[in-house]
Design a protein around this motif. Structure first.
Motif, PDB file in Angstrom:
ATOM      1  N   ILE A   1       5.404  -2.555   1.551  1.00 23.74           N
ATOM      2  CA  ILE A   1       4.190  -2.811   0.784  1.00 23.74           C
ATOM      3  C   ILE A   1       4.167  -4.270   0.351  1.00 23.74           C
ATOM      4  O   ILE A   1       5.162  -4.987   0.481  1.00 23.74           O
TER       5      ILE A   1
ATOM      6  N   GLY B   1       0.063  -2.041  -1.740  1.00 21.33           N
ATOM      7  CA  GLY B   1       0.063  -1.130  -0.605  1.00 21.33           C
ATOM      8  C   GLY B   1       0.322  -1.926   0.653  1.00 21.33           C
ATOM      9  O   GLY B   1       0.674  -3.109   0.608  1.00 21.33           O
ATOM     10  N   GLN B   2       0.114  -1.303   1.806  1.00 25.47           N
ATOM     11  CA  GLN B   2       0.311  -2.024   3.062  1.00 25.47           C
ATOM     12  C   GLN B   2      -0.639  -3.208   3.189  1.00 25.47           C
ATOM     13  O   GLN B   2      -0.255  -4.276   3.674  1.00 25.47           O
TER      14      GLN B   2
ATOM     15  N   SER C   1       3.113  -6.834   4.253  1.00 23.07           N
ATOM     16  CA  SER C   1       3.915  -5.690   4.679  1.00 23.07           C
ATOM     17  C   SER C   1       4.290  -5.862   6.147  1.00 23.07           C
ATOM     18  O   SER C   1       3.764  -6.730   6.848  1.00 23.07           O
TER      19      SER C   1
END
Length: 414
Positions: A153, A182-183, A217
């Protein structure tokens, strides 16, 4: 067939049957335009609308049962309609997105069209020569991205440092605010009391905000930065000023596993302004292309000019200015745990830190870690005046008042 009706209120269009009579047209006028039958005076003569009285004007309404074609009225012809009621007529001409503000009858010029567009230009170079990152601070950030997060992430931090007369940014400290990653997404919780405390303490040490750092990421991608990342860069640069930097940390896969890679960028001054003015469109999926729309002329399909061609999107590389990146050994320690991570800071963290650096003299040298100072500032035993005195001792390597040593050792449980 289409009949165009000119009245004193404007020009309107009606569709009637090809074999319609005058009375049939009158019924359509009453139904669609709201002009009562007894008010309608129809003629093929324009003078109907300017004559003081209609006695000399030939009226079609005097032959209500005659077919329109028999009176020489064909598809597309203009008839003149006079009535006494007040009406509001929609204009027959509706200006398009490229000429919404020009007077009726004027010509659209190339200059008019270009005024609705923005020419995207590359910026030759960044406004600073290079950035030098404190080696330990950089290592603490990338190690967490690698070992704790496995680059699965995104994570980010605010950079504190100095901008020298040599036009070199020196990064000495990374503050990691509360955040959600997040990604593809990264949301930093900004302008909190903790960040304000960090600004205060960094200022005492002679440091200021000089940019931000974030990692991407390990999701496969074929671009350097996405549109949302460009917009985040632009917002940060607008906040921190033209002499600030964005440092990108990535995991580069190779035959031996992979390496951590640091790159430094600025976005162009034009990108900062475009983001500020709302030209960037929200992307559905991350990509290396930004969709652009003129916020003041949203109807313009191709609102930008890229490489001499009209376009609605631009490769994000047009907005990036790469910078040289170096490293150095700065004046601060980096062994105290970083704020807002999975493992919380605690009194035992302070105890271990003080024991690790017990040989440093004077005592204030053991406190030369901004992560530690930010944590201390949150303790009930110390107020802002206390932190001012402690941090000034750190900056000037001065002896700390004995009372402060006792308080800090007591917090640590020593």
């Amino acid at each position: 067939m289409i009949i165009r009706l000119r009245s004193r209120d404007g020009l309107e269009r009606l569709q009637v049957d090809d074999n319609a009579t005058v009375s049939g047209l009158q019924l359509v006028i009453q139904q669609q335009l709201g002009v009562p039958l007894e008010q309608q005076r129809l003629s093929k003569e324009p003078a109907l609308l300017t004559a003081r009285n209609g006695t000399s004007i030939s009226l079609l309404t005097e032959q209500p049962y005659a077919p329109l074609k028999s009176l020489g009225v064909n598809h597309g012809d203009v008839l003149y309609l006079l009535y006494d009621i007040e009406r509001q007529v929609e204009p027959a001409y509706k200006p398009g997105p490229l000429d919404s503000s020009r007077p009726f009858g004027s010509h659209v010029t190339v200059a008019d069209i270009v005024a609705k567009q923005r020419r995207i230009e590359r910026q030759g170079k960044a406004t600073v020569e290079a950035v030098s990152f404190d080696r330990s601070a950089a290592n603490v950030f990338q190690q967490y991205c690698q070992s704790a997060l496995a680059f699965s992430i995104k994570r980010g931090g605010i950079l504190y440092g100095t901008v020298g007369d040599d036009n070199l940014i020196r990064v000495e400290f990374v503050y990691e605010p509360p955040q959600q990653g997040g990604q593809d997404e990264l949301v930093l919780e900004r302008h909190t009391p903790q960040e304000a405390q960090c600004d205060f303490l960094a200022g005492i040490l002679g440091l200021q905000k000089v940019g931000w750092v974030f990692n991407q990421s390990n999701k496969e991608r074929d671009y350097i930065m996405s549109s949302s990342e460009i917009q985040a860069m632009a917002a940060m640069q607008d906040e921190f000023g033209p002499k600030s930097v964005a440092v990108l940390v990535t995991w580069d896969v190779n035959d031996h596993g992979g390496n951590v890679h640091f790159e430094a960028f600025q976005c162009s001054e034009q990108a900062v302004q475009l983001a500020k003015d709302g030209w960037f469109q929200q992307e559905q999926e991350p990509s290396g292309v930004s969709k652009m729309k003129n916020p003041k002329e949203p109807g313009v399909e191709q609102a930008i000019i890229v490489a001499g061609k009209d376009a609605d999107s631009v490769d994000n590389d047009w907005f990036l200015c790469a910078m040289a990146i170096q490293d150095h050994t700065g004046p601060l320690l980096t062994s105290f745990p970083v704020e807002n991570r999975l493992i919380p800071q605690s009194a035992s963290s302070l105890r271990e830190h003080l024991k690790k650096h017990s040989t440093l003299q004077p005592y204030s040298a053991r406190l030369a870690d901004l992560h530690l100072l930010v944590w201390l500032a949150g303790q009930p035993n110390l107020d802002q005046a206390d932190m001012l005195a402690i941090t000034e001792s750190v900056r000037y390597k001065a002896d700390l008042l004995e009372g402060y040593k006792v308080i800090i050792d007591s917090i640590a449980g020593i």
